[in-house]
Scaffold this active site. Structure first.
Site, short mmCIF file in Angstrom:
data_model
loop_
_atom_site.label_atom_id
_atom_site.label_comp_id
_atom_site.label_asym_id
_atom_site.label_seq_id
_atom_site.Cartn_x
_atom_site.Cartn_y
_atom_site.Cartn_z
NE ARG A 1 8.19 13.45 8.24
CZ ARG A 1 7.52 14.42 8.03
NH1 ARG A 1 7.26 14.74 6.69
NH2 ARG A 1 7.63 15.75 8.90
CB CYS B 1 3.83 4.57 3.63
SG CYS B 1 3.25 6.49 3.55
CB VAL B 2 -0.70 4.64 7.81
CG1 VAL B 2 -1.93 4.33 7.85
CG2 VAL B 2 0.03 3.17 8.29
CB THR C 1 -12.86 7.09 7.43
OG1 THR C 1 -11.86 6.01 6.89
CG2 THR C 1 -13.80 7.30 6.00
CG HIS D 1 -9.37 2.46 7.46
ND1 HIS D 1 -10.51 1.78 7.11
CD2 HIS D 1 -8.08 1.62 7.23
CE1 HIS D 1 -10.20 0.40 6.76
NE2 HIS D 1 -8.74 0.34 6.81
CD1 TRP E 1 -2.14 2.28 1.44
CD2 TRP E 1 -3.46 0.52 1.00
NE1 TRP E 1 -3.11 2.67 1.17
CE2 TRP E 1 -4.27 1.77 0.83
CE3 TRP E 1 -4.16 -0.54 0.63
CZ2 TRP E 1 -5.50 1.68 0.50
CZ3 TRP E 1 -5.25 -0.54 0.28
CH2 TRP E 1 -6.27 0.71 0.36
CB SER F 1 0.82 -0.62 7.27
OG SER F 1 1.42 0.24 6.52
C1 DLZ Z 1 -7.44 0.19 3.82
C2 DLZ Z 1 -6.21 0.84 3.67
C3 DLZ Z 1 -6.16 2.22 3.86
C4 DLZ Z 1 -7.28 3.14 3.76
N1 DLZ Z 1 -5.12 2.97 4.01
C5 DLZ Z 1 -4.11 2.25 4.33
C6 DLZ Z 1 -2.69 3.26 4.31
O1 DLZ Z 1 -2.77 4.59 4.08
N2 DLZ Z 1 -1.63 2.41 4.30
C7 DLZ Z 1 -1.44 1.02 4.19
O2 DLZ Z 1 -0.26 0.57 4.56
N3 DLZ Z 1 -2.44 0.51 4.23
C8 DLZ Z 1 -3.71 1.05 4.14
N4 DLZ Z 1 -4.84 0.00 3.97
C9 DLZ Z 1 -4.87 -1.27 3.87
C10 DLZ Z 1 -4.54 -1.93 5.36
O3 DLZ Z 1 -3.26 -1.73 5.70
C11 DLZ Z 1 -4.87 -3.41 5.02
O4 DLZ Z 1 -4.15 -3.99 3.99
C12 DLZ Z 1 -6.50 -3.70 4.73
O5 DLZ Z 1 -7.37 -3.21 5.72
C13 DLZ Z 1 -6.64 -5.28 4.64
O6 DLZ Z 1 -6.67 -5.95 6.15
#
Ligand code: DLZ
Length: 161
Positions: free
Chosen positions: A136, A89-90, A95, A97, A31, A65
């Protein structure tokens, strides 16, 4: 942690021990791949710069992640590394989430550190937007992958003191 006061790649290479006898696992999230591939490149290059052998670096990808914890556990079990680096990286969305994923991955990695006799390194960017992540991941604040690799070397060797 990522802060605009610190360049994540800024360290004194002379103070980092030799990693030639160490094995490393790296788990990287797909992701936000643009960012995580840059983190991976930084981590691998830094490990090699400190003499880690390419054949002693075991890389596995996971979808997001949230899956880093499980992936890291499998890598620890299958490759017997001296340290596992978790890269992700999130990016904050509209939302809550973001909060759930950050909470889960930080708690999950903490628990791995408590349950195993090896260190698991938190190389996860948690940012408000893509620009902060780019800054970063090889941008103006360096690369968190470099920082994670340096931390992995130091922590792996701490096991042997
Ligand atoms: C679903 C999701 C979202 C909305 N955002 C991110 C993100 O910014 N970074 C990331 O690494 N993963 C994201 N995911 C996916 C979740 O980590 C996960 O793969 C799903 O919820 C399935 O379990």
């Amino acid at each position: 942690m990522a802060t605009n006061l610190k360049n994540l790649s800024d360290y004194d290479p002379g103070r980092i021990p030799d990693a030639s006898n160490l094995k490393f696992g790296i788990v990287v999230s797909e992701w936000n791949e643009e960012i995580t591939s840059a983190l991976l490149e930084g981590a691998v290059n830094t490990l090699k710069k400190h003499q880690a052998a390419p054949e002693n670096i075991f890389i596995k990808t996971v979808p997001g992640s949230f899956e880093l914890t499980f992936g890291a556990r499998i890598v620890a079990r299958n490759y017997s590394p001296d340290a596992v680096i978790c890269l992700g990286c999130v990016i904050k969305g509209e939302t809550p989430h973001f909060n759930y994923i950050c909470q889960s991955v930080s708690q999950g990695i903490t628990e791995l550190n408590l349950d195993y006799e090896i260190p698991f390194i938190f190389g996860v960017l948690t940012t408000n937007n893509l620009k902060e992540a780019r800054d970063r991941a090889g941008g103006k604040y360096g690369n968190k992958g470099d920082e994670a690799a340096v931390t992995a070397i130091k922590m792996a060797l701490l096991r042997h003191v």
